[in-house]
Design a protein around this motif. Structure first.
Motif, PDB file in Angstrom:
ATOM      1  N   MET A   1       0.847  -1.195   0.000  1.00 18.39           N
ATOM      2  CA  MET A   1       0.000   0.000   0.000  1.00 18.39           C
ATOM      3  C   MET A   1       0.879   1.241   0.000  1.00 18.39           C
ATOM      4  SD  MET A   1      -3.004   1.052   2.697  1.00 18.39           S
ATOM      5  CE  MET A   1      -2.010   0.735   4.156  1.00 18.39           C
ATOM      6  N   LYS A   2       0.418   2.250  -0.733  1.00 25.45           N
ATOM      7  CA  LYS A   2       1.121   3.526  -0.800  1.00 25.45           C
ATOM      8  C   LYS A   2       0.188   4.638  -0.331  1.00 25.45           C
ATOM      9  CE  LYS A   2       4.384   2.252  -4.440  1.00 25.45           C
ATOM     10  NZ  LYS A   2       5.213   2.758  -5.540  1.00 25.45           N
ATOM     11  N   LEU A   3       0.721   5.504   0.519  1.00 22.63           N
ATOM     12  CA  LEU A   3      -0.055   6.589   1.096  1.00 22.63           C
ATOM     13  C   LEU A   3       0.686   7.910   0.942  1.00 22.63           C
ATOM     14  CD1 LEU A   3      -1.007   4.840   4.472  1.00 22.63           C
ATOM     15  CD2 LEU A   3      -2.499   5.095   2.476  1.00 22.63           C
ATOM     16  N   ALA A   4      -0.087   9.011   0.920  1.00 20.94           N
ATOM     17  CA  ALA A   4       0.496  10.343   0.845  1.00 20.94           C
ATOM     18  C   ALA A   4      -0.416  11.316   1.574  1.00 20.94           C
ATOM     19  CB  ALA A   4       0.693  10.778  -0.603  1.00 20.94           C
ATOM     20  N   SER A   5       0.131  12.471   1.906  1.00 25.16           N
ATOM     21  CA  SER A   5      -0.646  13.531   2.554  1.00 25.16           C
ATOM     22  C   SER A   5      -0.614  14.776   1.680  1.00 25.16           C
ATOM     23  CB  SER A   5      -0.077  13.855   3.942  1.00 25.16           C
ATOM     24  OG  SER A   5      -0.218  12.770   4.815  1.00 25.16           O
ATOM     25  N   LEU A   6      -1.753  15.142   1.113  1.00 23.97           N
ATOM     26  CA  LEU A   6      -1.834  16.372   0.347  1.00 23.97           C
ATOM     27  C   LEU A   6      -1.781  17.565   1.296  1.00 23.97           C
ATOM     28  CD1 LEU A   6      -4.645  15.538  -2.240  1.00 23.97           C
ATOM     29  CD2 LEU A   6      -2.175  15.096  -2.397  1.00 23.97           C
ATOM     30  N   LYS A   7      -1.272  18.684   0.815  1.00 22.55           N
ATOM     31  CA  LYS A   7      -1.198  19.889   1.634  1.00 22.55           C
ATOM     32  C   LYS A   7      -2.609  20.349   1.988  1.00 22.55           C
ATOM     33  CE  LYS A   7       3.073  21.384  -0.618  1.00 22.55           C
ATOM     34  NZ  LYS A   7       3.684  22.379  -1.523  1.00 22.55           N
ATOM     35  N   SER A   8      -2.888  20.380   3.281  1.00 21.09           N
ATOM     36  CA  SER A   8      -4.196  20.803   3.774  1.00 21.09           C
ATOM     37  C   SER A   8      -4.094  20.981   5.268  1.00 21.09           C
ATOM     38  CB  SER A   8      -5.280  19.769   3.436  1.00 21.09           C
ATOM     39  OG  SER A   8      -6.534  20.159   3.974  1.00 21.09           O
ATOM     40  N   GLY A   9      -4.277  22.199   5.758  1.00 23.77           N
ATOM     41  CA  GLY A   9      -4.171  22.445   7.181  1.00 23.77           C
ATOM     42  C   GLY A   9      -2.793  22.083   7.708  1.00 23.77           C
ATOM     43  N   ARG A  10      -2.726  21.786   8.985  1.00 22.39           N
ATOM     44  CA  ARG A  10      -1.439  21.451   9.599  1.00 22.39           C
ATOM     45  C   ARG A  10      -1.006  20.013   9.332  1.00 22.39           C
ATOM     46  NH1 ARG A  10       1.044  24.533  13.552  1.00 22.39           N
ATOM     47  NH2 ARG A  10      -0.057  26.417  14.237  1.00 22.39           N
ATOM     48  N   ASP A  11      -1.959  19.102   9.206  1.00 24.95           N
ATOM     49  CA  ASP A  11      -1.617  17.682   9.182  1.00 24.95           C
ATOM     50  C   ASP A  11      -1.941  16.965   7.885  1.00 24.95           C
ATOM     51  OD1 ASP A  11      -0.608  17.495  11.917  1.00 24.95           O
ATOM     52  OD2 ASP A  11      -2.650  17.999  12.495  1.00 24.95           O
ATOM     53  N   GLY A  12      -2.339  17.725   6.852  1.00 23.98           N
ATOM     54  CA  GLY A  12      -2.521  17.133   5.539  1.00 23.98           C
ATOM     55  C   GLY A  12      -3.835  16.384   5.368  1.00 23.98           C
ATOM     56  N   HIS A  13      -4.079  15.992   4.132  1.00 27.45           N
ATOM     57  CA  HIS A  13      -5.280  15.230   3.741  1.00 27.45           C
ATOM     58  C   HIS A  13      -4.803  13.888   3.225  1.00 27.45           C
ATOM     59  CE1 HIS A  13      -9.344  14.788   1.761  1.00 27.45           C
ATOM     60  NE2 HIS A  13      -8.626  13.956   1.018  1.00 27.45           N
ATOM     61  N   LEU A  14      -5.168  12.810   3.887  1.00 29.32           N
ATOM     62  CA  LEU A  14      -4.659  11.482   3.547  1.00 29.32           C
ATOM     63  C   LEU A  14      -5.267  10.955   2.255  1.00 29.32           C
ATOM     64  CD1 LEU A  14      -2.886   9.087   4.450  1.00 29.32           C
ATOM     65  CD2 LEU A  14      -4.888   8.187   5.654  1.00 29.32           C
ATOM     66  N   ASN A  40      -4.978   4.247  14.861  1.00 31.69           N
ATOM     67  CA  ASN A  40      -5.981   3.168  14.827  1.00 31.69           C
ATOM     68  C   ASN A  40      -5.611   2.163  13.732  1.00 31.69           C
ATOM     69  OD1 ASN A  40      -8.237   4.578  16.618  1.00 31.69           O
ATOM     70  ND2 ASN A  40      -7.528   6.109  15.157  1.00 31.69           N
ATOM     71  N   TRP A  41      -4.342   1.786  13.679  1.00 29.33           N
ATOM     72  CA  TRP A  41      -3.817   1.056  12.528  1.00 29.33           C
ATOM     73  C   TRP A  41      -4.473  -0.304  12.305  1.00 29.33           C
ATOM     74  CZ3 TRP A  41      -1.330   2.769   8.499  1.00 29.33           C
ATOM     75  CH2 TRP A  41      -0.730   1.869   7.616  1.00 29.33           C
ATOM     76  N   ALA A  42      -4.741  -1.034  13.343  1.00 30.65           N
ATOM     77  CA  ALA A  42      -5.311  -2.378  13.184  1.00 30.65           C
ATOM     78  C   ALA A  42      -6.611  -2.337  12.390  1.00 30.65           C
ATOM     79  CB  ALA A  42      -5.554  -3.010  14.558  1.00 30.65           C
ATOM     80  N   GLU A  43      -7.415  -1.328  12.628  1.00 35.24           N
ATOM     81  CA  GLU A  43      -8.686  -1.186  11.921  1.00 35.24           C
ATOM     82  C   GLU A  43      -8.523  -0.434  10.605  1.00 35.24           C
ATOM     83  OE1 GLU A  43     -12.850   1.361  12.391  1.00 35.24           O
ATOM     84  OE2 GLU A  43     -11.409   1.263  14.046  1.00 35.24           O
ATOM     85  N   LYS A  44      -7.842   0.702  10.662  1.00 36.13           N
ATOM     86  CA  LYS A  44      -7.774   1.590   9.500  1.00 36.13           C
ATOM     87  C   LYS A  44      -6.946   1.006   8.360  1.00 36.13           C
ATOM     88  CE  LYS A  44      -9.941   5.043  11.651  1.00 36.13           C
ATOM     89  NZ  LYS A  44     -11.253   5.562  11.256  1.00 36.13           N
ATOM     90  N   SER A  45      -5.904   0.270   8.671  1.00 35.12           N
ATOM     91  CA  SER A  45      -5.042  -0.253   7.617  1.00 35.12           C
ATOM     92  C   SER A  45      -5.785  -1.227   6.712  1.00 35.12           C
ATOM     93  CB  SER A  45      -3.810  -0.930   8.220  1.00 35.12           C
ATOM     94  OG  SER A  45      -4.177  -2.046   9.005  1.00 35.12           O
ATOM     95  N   VAL A  46      -6.692  -2.015   7.284  1.00 32.11           N
ATOM     96  CA  VAL A  46      -7.480  -2.956   6.481  1.00 32.11           C
ATOM     97  C   VAL A  46      -8.346  -2.191   5.479  1.00 32.11           C
ATOM     98  CG1 VAL A  46      -9.262  -4.732   6.564  1.00 32.11           C
ATOM     99  CG2 VAL A  46      -7.493  -4.673   8.327  1.00 32.11           C
ATOM    100  N   GLN A  47      -8.979  -1.132   5.937  1.00 32.73           N
ATOM    101  CA  GLN A  47      -9.829  -0.331   5.052  1.00 32.73           C
ATOM    102  C   GLN A  47      -8.998   0.403   4.001  1.00 32.73           C
ATOM    103  OE1 GLN A  47     -12.892   1.960   7.333  1.00 32.73           O
ATOM    104  NE2 GLN A  47     -12.009   0.928   9.111  1.00 32.73           N
ATOM    105  N   LEU A  48      -7.847   0.897   4.399  1.00 34.84           N
ATOM    106  CA  LEU A  48      -6.980   1.590   3.447  1.00 34.84           C
ATOM    107  C   LEU A  48      -6.438   0.635   2.387  1.00 34.84           C
ATOM    108  CD1 LEU A  48      -5.049   3.872   5.968  1.00 34.84           C
ATOM    109  CD2 LEU A  48      -6.666   4.648   4.218  1.00 34.84           C
ATOM    110  N   GLU A  49      -6.076  -0.568   2.809  1.00 36.68           N
ATOM    111  CA  GLU A  49      -5.600  -1.580   1.851  1.00 36.68           C
ATOM    112  C   GLU A  49      -6.683  -1.908   0.826  1.00 36.68           C
ATOM    113  OE1 GLU A  49      -2.728  -2.918   1.330  1.00 36.68           O
ATOM    114  OE2 GLU A  49      -1.572  -3.077   3.190  1.00 36.68           O
ATOM    115  N   ALA A  50      -7.930  -1.995   1.278  1.00 39.19           N
ATOM    116  CA  ALA A  50      -9.032  -2.290   0.361  1.00 39.19           C
ATOM    117  C   ALA A  50      -9.217  -1.159  -0.645  1.00 39.19           C
ATOM    118  CB  ALA A  50     -10.314  -2.513   1.157  1.00 39.19           C
ATOM    119  N   LEU A  51      -9.110   0.082  -0.171  1.00 38.41           N
ATOM    120  CA  LEU A  51      -9.229   1.235  -1.071  1.00 38.41           C
ATOM    121  C   LEU A  51      -8.077   1.268  -2.071  1.00 38.41           C
ATOM    122  CD1 LEU A  51     -10.733   3.857  -1.797  1.00 38.41           C
ATOM    123  CD2 LEU A  51      -9.325   5.036  -0.069  1.00 38.41           C
TER     124      LEU A  51
END
Length: 335
Positions: A1-14, A40-51
């Motif tokens: 899986m590959k992730l990035a944060s677009l410039k948005s506010g202080r902490d970005g848009h995933l 919340n990696w245990a839960e969120k990573s599964v959903q992110l992998e599916a996306l």
């Protein structure tokens, strides 16, 4: 899986990013920021992998991915600690100033905690009030992002807490380092904001190139458009990332989102100092290293540190020549 944060506010848009870095899809409905996902990696990573799978398969079209719109994957972090896993680099530093290297450096990693409140975007300039006397240098490194890590974790178990891998330009001001270290209290002014690659990836995404806590691929640095270095990050790495994490967690736990750097990637050549790319070597991941070798060989350095207008690019390609993490591209500018 590959992730990035677009410039948005202080902490970005995933966003999730396609394997070829061509497309992206917002992950806001799963996690608004990367830090939220890590918490919340245990839960969120599964959903992110599916996306991510849907984006790669074409089930969702997504939209064009522009690296220039990215911040560092974590625009700010709770914890950033940089090691010095390539002891060849440390050995050269000390040899250049005629200092003996303690034997413990081969068994006990060096590490410092850096500022993590103002990371630079991967295409953001490195701004300094002056260049003369500062000794502005880049350092091309690998970094990992961890989940929550318990205090006293073993090096072997620590590998299981690595969630993401990325590249980093750990900017150093070589002219300020000696006086700071002479005070006996470590780096501060000499270690300004670092920049990380546009994209971070899971270790599984790296396949066979990720082995036992090391990334076995060349890390390419280009200074002013010329290849400066391409050492293999998996070679001559004295301490793997599990050992670095365990070192950091010896007396305290690490929070989710902790970033651990490898230190400057450095390779030997036939058991001795490396050579420039133009001379058949793999070059260097910072200017200081070639200056060390020049000092050892000629009695003084001849390569200058970075000046205003100089450009540095850092990237890692797979065996097909495809960029894995995207490209750090920065210019040194006057503040």
């Amino acid at each position: 899986m590959k992730l990035a944060s677009l410039k948005s506010g202080r902490d970005g848009h995933l966003v999730v990013v396609s394997d070829d870095l061509a497309r992206m899809a917002s992950a806001a409905e799963i996690a608004p920021t990367l830090q939220n996902a890590l918490d919340n990696w245990a839960e969120k990573s599964v959903q992110l992998e599916a996306l991510h799978a849907k984006l790669n398969s074409g089930e969702i079209a997504g939209e064009a991915f522009d690296q220039a719109q990215c911040h560092s994957p974590l625009p700010r972090a709770y914890h950033w600690a940089d090691g010095s896993a390539y002891v060849n680099h440390v050995e050269l530093v000390r040899k250049a100033r005629n200092a003996e290297m303690p034997e413990s450096f081969w068994t006990d990693p060096l590490m410092y905690q850096g500022g993590s409140d103002t990371f630079l975007a991967p295409r953001e300039p490195v701004t300094m009030p002056q260049s003369e006397g500062f000794g502005i240098d880049f350092e091309a490194e690998i970094a990992v992002i961890t989940d929550d890590v318990p205090m006293g974790v073993s090096p072997e178990d620590a590998l299981g807490y690595i969630r993401l891998v990325m590249l980093v330009n750990d900017v150093s001001l070589r002219g300020l380092i000696p006086n700071e270290l002479a005070k006996g209290f470590g780096f501060y002014q000499s270690k300004p904001s670092s920049a990380f690659s546009p994209v971070c990836v899971t270790p599984a995404q790296l396949g066979e190139h990720w082995q036992a806590g090391k990334l076995h691929l060349p890390l390419v640095s280009e200074l002013n458009g010329e290849k400066f270095g391409e050492p293999n990050a998996g070679i001559d790495m004295t301490f793997h990332f599990g050992q670095l994490i365990a070192h950091a967690a010896k007396t305290r736990p690490l929070g989710a989102g902790t970033i651990i750097g490898s230190g400057t990637v450095s390779n030997k050549l036939d058991g001795g100092p490396g050579k420039p790319v133009a001379e058949g070597g793999v070059g260097y991941s910072c200017i200081a290293e070639i200056r060390m070798i020049e000092t050892i060989q000629d009695g003084k350095p001849s390569t200058a540190f970075m000046q205003f207008g100089d450009k540095i690019a850092i990237e890692m390609l797979d065996e097909k020549g495809q960029s894995i993490f995207g490209r750090i591209e920065q210019t040194v500018e006057q503040a």
